[in-house]
Design an enzyme around this catalytic site. Structure first.
Site, PDB file in Angstrom:
ATOM      1  N   ASP A  74      61.112 -19.051  66.673  1.00  0.00           N
ATOM      2  CA  ASP A  74      61.252 -17.888  65.802  1.00  0.00           C
ATOM      3  C   ASP A  74      60.436 -16.716  66.354  1.00  0.00           C
ATOM      4  O   ASP A  74      59.634 -16.106  65.657  1.00  0.00           O
ATOM      5  CB  ASP A  74      60.798 -18.231  64.379  1.00  0.00           C
ATOM      6  N   LYS A  86      49.016 -19.432  54.242  1.00  0.00           N
ATOM      7  CA  LYS A  86      50.477 -19.530  54.246  1.00  0.00           C
ATOM      8  C   LYS A  86      50.893 -20.748  53.428  1.00  0.00           C
ATOM      9  O   LYS A  86      50.532 -21.886  53.747  1.00  0.00           O
ATOM     10  CB  LYS A  86      51.008 -19.654  55.671  1.00  0.00           C
ATOM     11  N   GLY A 111      52.535 -10.835  52.721  1.00  0.00           N
ATOM     12  CA  GLY A 111      53.764 -10.954  53.488  1.00  0.00           C
ATOM     13  C   GLY A 111      54.588 -12.156  53.089  1.00  0.00           C
ATOM     14  O   GLY A 111      54.092 -13.117  52.481  1.00  0.00           O
ATOM     15  N   VAL A 149      52.576 -15.519  52.373  1.00  0.00           N
ATOM     16  CA  VAL A 149      51.254 -15.416  52.973  1.00  0.00           C
ATOM     17  C   VAL A 149      50.363 -14.588  52.056  1.00  0.00           C
ATOM     18  O   VAL A 149      50.756 -13.505  51.610  1.00  0.00           O
ATOM     19  CB  VAL A 149      51.315 -14.767  54.378  1.00  0.00           C
ATOM     20  N   GLY A 175      57.629 -14.700  54.911  1.00  0.00           N
ATOM     21  CA  GLY A 175      58.309 -15.048  56.146  1.00  0.00           C
ATOM     22  C   GLY A 175      59.265 -16.200  55.947  1.00  0.00           C
ATOM     23  O   GLY A 175      59.457 -16.703  54.824  1.00  0.00           O
ATOM     24  N   GLY A 176      59.872 -16.637  57.025  1.00  0.00           N
ATOM     25  CA  GLY A 176      60.843 -17.711  56.945  1.00  0.00           C
ATOM     26  C   GLY A 176      60.240 -19.039  56.537  1.00  0.00           C
ATOM     27  O   GLY A 176      60.921 -19.904  55.973  1.00  0.00           O
ATOM     28  N   PHE A 177      58.938 -19.210  56.796  1.00  0.00           N
ATOM     29  CA  PHE A 177      58.309 -20.482  56.465  1.00  0.00           C
ATOM     30  C   PHE A 177      57.571 -20.444  55.134  1.00  0.00           C
ATOM     31  O   PHE A 177      57.102 -21.484  54.668  1.00  0.00           O
ATOM     32  CB  PHE A 177      57.336 -20.877  57.586  1.00  0.00           C
ATOM     33  N   GLY A 178      57.413 -19.298  54.503  1.00  0.00           N
ATOM     34  CA  GLY A 178      56.741 -19.236  53.219  1.00  0.00           C
ATOM     35  C   GLY A 178      55.994 -17.936  53.023  1.00  0.00           C
ATOM     36  O   GLY A 178      56.028 -17.033  53.859  1.00  0.00           O
TER      37      GLY A 178
END
Length: 807
Positions: A634, A510, A489, A496, A491-494
């Site tokens: 978030d 992550k 995956g 995974v 996401g907005g933070f990095g």
């Protein structure tokens, strides 16, 4: 142009006939008044008419009535009528003695005793009350109460006379009864009614209640209908000039007594609040072939054998014309035996809850039977033992078996031993060995303490408090993820990745990006995150801060994120608006979702409610129970993961502290999911915990609808003015069409009796969470209680987007 003029005059003539005559009062100079004269008595505010009104079933017969002037005749505008019917030759007359006569008889039975002023005129007041001297229609109501009418101590009666509403101020209560005997009650309130206003508020002696459209001034009336139920109606001209039911006293229509004859059972047809029918239980035959007339036993009670049979009627309630004797029975057999030996016993009720509740029904006939899902007692009716017909009311007492039976056994107790000395020796030896091992371990620790302390200083581990998360090296992370080869995956933070630790624990790794601050600040924040323990939060097991990398190691949640369950691909089509924006390659993303869609379980209503409640409790824990106040910033379906048991777990919590507000806004816009962000994110307002409340409210609506909040549903507004919460509010609270906002995947499984309370609480809570101003939104702690049903949820305002304003 010349052709249009005749049609225009014809239209005017149709609305106001030339022979129509409107009176402000009726006096002796206007007498007599015949039905054929087409006269009407008009109230000063022009809201009510009075006059001769044709009977719906017999157009040649008339009653002198009061009706709403703005309600069409086809929509039943009547609010009061005399009981006397007259034909075309009948008349209304005021005599020289001040008497008001209808067809030669007193206008109303109470008029002679109450009108002693020798009044000379009949008037219609603004509130709809017909007044002649000391007599008025409000003091002599028929089956209707009007707004602003003093109804203290006044009763209503159906036109047929079968049912009566007793608004008894002396006993401080209100009853609905069968009019033939005031002792047969089927509805009661602890306080009598006082008044009703045009906004929909009904005042009682010590409290009040509101209609479903409270606050909207309309034409209203409270009516005791012919079916025995009391209802409040509001007139809606915009809905084809119809009266809309906005409140009723009895939800289950079968609880209104007298719908079926003796021994018969009232059963709802489709739902509990609409039409009903009558049925005979096994062992009985309908009278004259119609159960509405009642049911007769196939064999009389005195003909039953000494060992009768009992027919079980689940979810059925009965009363009797004799006595209902409640006893305490240790088991079912004792209760059954008590009825068997009593020749007058018609049947008995028994509760399977261990309380020993048993009630014996004695008499000659059973009365007022009805079926209700809220029944706690199984009813057994006495019939002859030769009766072989199976019960036609079953369901409550069927034996339930578990899917996976479990055999439980206790281990055998150990044999007695006389070797006391040997046991003492063994215990002492073990204790000595543990003591020696502890001393040796402590001595070894002291010898290596300096070495470990120097190493910790070199690596900066002295900054980590005791009990902090495990620190992994970059090489360990690389080996666990097989050189970051299994991307699961983005996401907005990095990104995974899925990995496996040497101890075979499966983890989600992550790799953070755009993280501000140095190593010290990062370690401090990671330690705080790792100390957050909650059933509905993803556990953080460790981290890595090496070679410029910022990596977090979480427990792996196999079920995936909530969006994969809610926004499913239908009919093998590709809905790009439902992609979760977690992959750079749309084709690969579509393929993955399409392949996984068949494997994902469809969430039923109870599962969705449990997911919503679990997420609410987790966010409340972050806001109110942690030692340090934590905002998520978030909240969206992609950050809600589901375990194998569909237990929700929130991810990415605590990471917002590693970002600036400007970065959060930019990131969200780039990822294409601004629908979850509170309005204050792009204004100068400070960011508080109410931002998470707004995001949760949007997720809550998506749980109910199964649609993305930015997917336009059926609406007449322009796409740039579309606002998902406003659309849902109109469907739920204005149009009363809850089915329009339900997820189409499970809409057929929606049962208003079982699921309405859950869906209603979820939608109302979401509306409060989505208020445009932060101070209007509840805290997450209160949101969890609203979903639990432990606090009352008042009617919410319609949510609006701050840049669109109110509708």
């Amino acid at each position: 142009m010349a052709l249009c003029i005749p049609f225009f005059f014809l239209f005017i003539f149709t609305l106001q006939p030339s022979n129509a005559q409107q009176l402000t009062s009726f006096n002796i100079s206007n007498s007599p008044w015949f039905p054929s004269q087409n006269k009407t008595l008009l109230s000063p505010n022009k809201n009510f008419f009075a006059g001769f009104f044709p009977s719906p079933n017999s157009p040649n017969l008339f009653t002198f009535s009061v009706w709403f002037s703005k309600v069409p005749q086809t929509a039943n505008p009547l609010v009061w009528s005399t009981t006397t019917q007259v034909n075309n030759s009948g008349s209304l007359l005021i005599t020289s003695k001040g008497e008001l006569l209808l067809n030669g008889s007193p206008f109303h039975p109470n008029l002679n005793s109450s009108s002693n002023s020798n009044s000379t005129q009949l008037v219609l007041q603004d509130n709809g009350s017909l007044v002649f001297g000391n007599w008025n229609s409000f003091s002599n109501p028929t089956n209707t109460f009007l707004p602003n009418q003093n109804i203290t101590g006044f009763d209503l009666q159906t036109k047929s006379g079968k049912y009566k509403l007793i608004n008894n101020d002396n006993s401080s209560s209100l009853f609905l009864v069968i009019n033939s005997t005031n002792t047969v009650q089927y509805y009661t309130t602890p306080n009598p009614l006082l008044s009703m206003d045009s906004a929909g508020k009904m005042s009682m002696k010590s409290n009040s209640f509101l209609t479903s459209d409270y606050g909207d001034p309309r034409l209203r009336k409270m009516v005791l209908d012919e079916d025995g139920n009391v209802r409040i109606y509001s007139f809606y001209p915009e809905q084809n000039n119809t009266w809309v039911e906005v409140w009723k006293g009895i939800w289950e229509m079968c609880k209104i007594k007298g719908k079926c004859g003796p021994n018969a059972i009232c059963v709802p047809k489709e739902d509990l609040s609409t039409s009903t029918y009558c049925a005979c239980p096994s062992g009985f035959n309908p009278i004259q072939g119609n159960p509405e007339n009642g049911c007769n036993r196939k064999l009389n009670l005195d003909q039953l054998s000494k060992n009768p049979n009992f027919i079980r009627l689940d979810y059925v309630n009965y009363t009797t014309d004799g006595t209902m004797n409640q006893i305490t029975a240790q088991n079912f057999s004792i209760c059954e035996s008590s009825c068997t030996t009593d020749k007058t016993c018609l049947g008995f009720g028994f509760k399977y809850d261990g309380t020993g509740y048993c009630v014996l029904l004695s008499g000659t006939q059973l009365h007022y039977g009805y079926w209700s899902p809220g029944t706690e007692t199984a009813l057994f009716v006495k019939v002859d033992k030769s009766e072989t017909e199976a019960s036609n009311f079953i369901g409550m007492t069927e034996v339930m078996q578990t899917t996976c039976p479990v055999n439980i056994s206790l281990p055998l107790p150990p044999k007695d031993s006389n070797s006391t000395a040997r046991n003492i020796a063994i215990i002492c030896t073990l204790f000595a060995a543990e003591l020696i091992a502890g001393v040796a371990f402590f001595w070894s620790f002291l010898k290596r303490y300096i070495k470990y302390r120097d190493m910790a200083t070199t690596l900066g581990l002295e900054l980590l408090p005791a009990g902090g998360p495990k620190r992994f090296t970059y090489s360990e992370i690389k080996a666990a993820t097989n050189d970051f080869s299994n991307l699961i995956g983005k996401g907005g933070f990095g990104d995974v990745y899925k990995g496996e630790l040497p101890d075979h624990r499966v983890v989600a790794v992550k790799c953070l990006k755009n993280v501000t601050g140095g190593d010290t600040e990062f370690w401090a924040e990671v330690t705080i995150i790792a100390r957050m323990h909650h059933l509905n939060l993803v556990r953080l097991w460790g981290f890595c801060a090496e070679k410029g990398q910022r990596i977090l190691v979480y427990e792996h949640i196999p079920g995936g994120s909530l969006d994969k369950y809610l926004f499913r691909i239908k009919n093998n089509g590709i809905a790009l608006s439902r992609l979760t924006h977690n992959h750079d390659d749309p084709n690969q993303n579509t393929k993955n979702i399409h392949n996984n869609d068949k494997k994902k379980a469809i969430l039923d209503w109870n599962m969705r409610y449990r997911i919503a409640l679990g997420v609410a409790r987790a966010i409340a824990y972050l806001h109110e129970e942690c030692l340090e106040w934590v905002l998520h910033c978030d909240i969206k379906p992609e950050n809600i993961l589901l375990g194998d048991d569909l237990c929700p777990k929130i991810s990415d919590f605590g990471l917002a502290k590693l970002r600036k507000k400007e970065d959060m806004v930019t990131m969200s816009r780039r990822r294409g999911t601004p629908g979850y962000m509170a309005p204050e994110w792009i204004t100068a307002d400070p960011i508080t915990s109410k931002a998470d409340v707004y995001s949760f409210g949007m997720v809550l609506l998506e749980l109910v609808s199964g649609k993305r909040n930015f997917e336009i549903q059926g609406s007449v507004v322009r796409s740039e003015e579309w606002y998902f919460p406003g659309w849902a509010f109109d469907k739920m609270f204005k149009e009363m069409r809850v089915e329009d906002i339900l997820d189409g995947e499970i809409r057929d499984a929606y049962d208003s009796r079982a699921h309405f309370e859950l869906v209603n609480r979820m939608v109302k809570t979401a509306m409060w969470c989505l208020q445009d101003r932060p101070e209007l939104r509840p805290t997450m702690g209160k949101v969890a209680k609203m979903l639990e049903g432990t606090v009352e949820i008042i009617e919410p305002k319609k949510p609006t987007v701050f840049f669109l304003g109110e509708d």
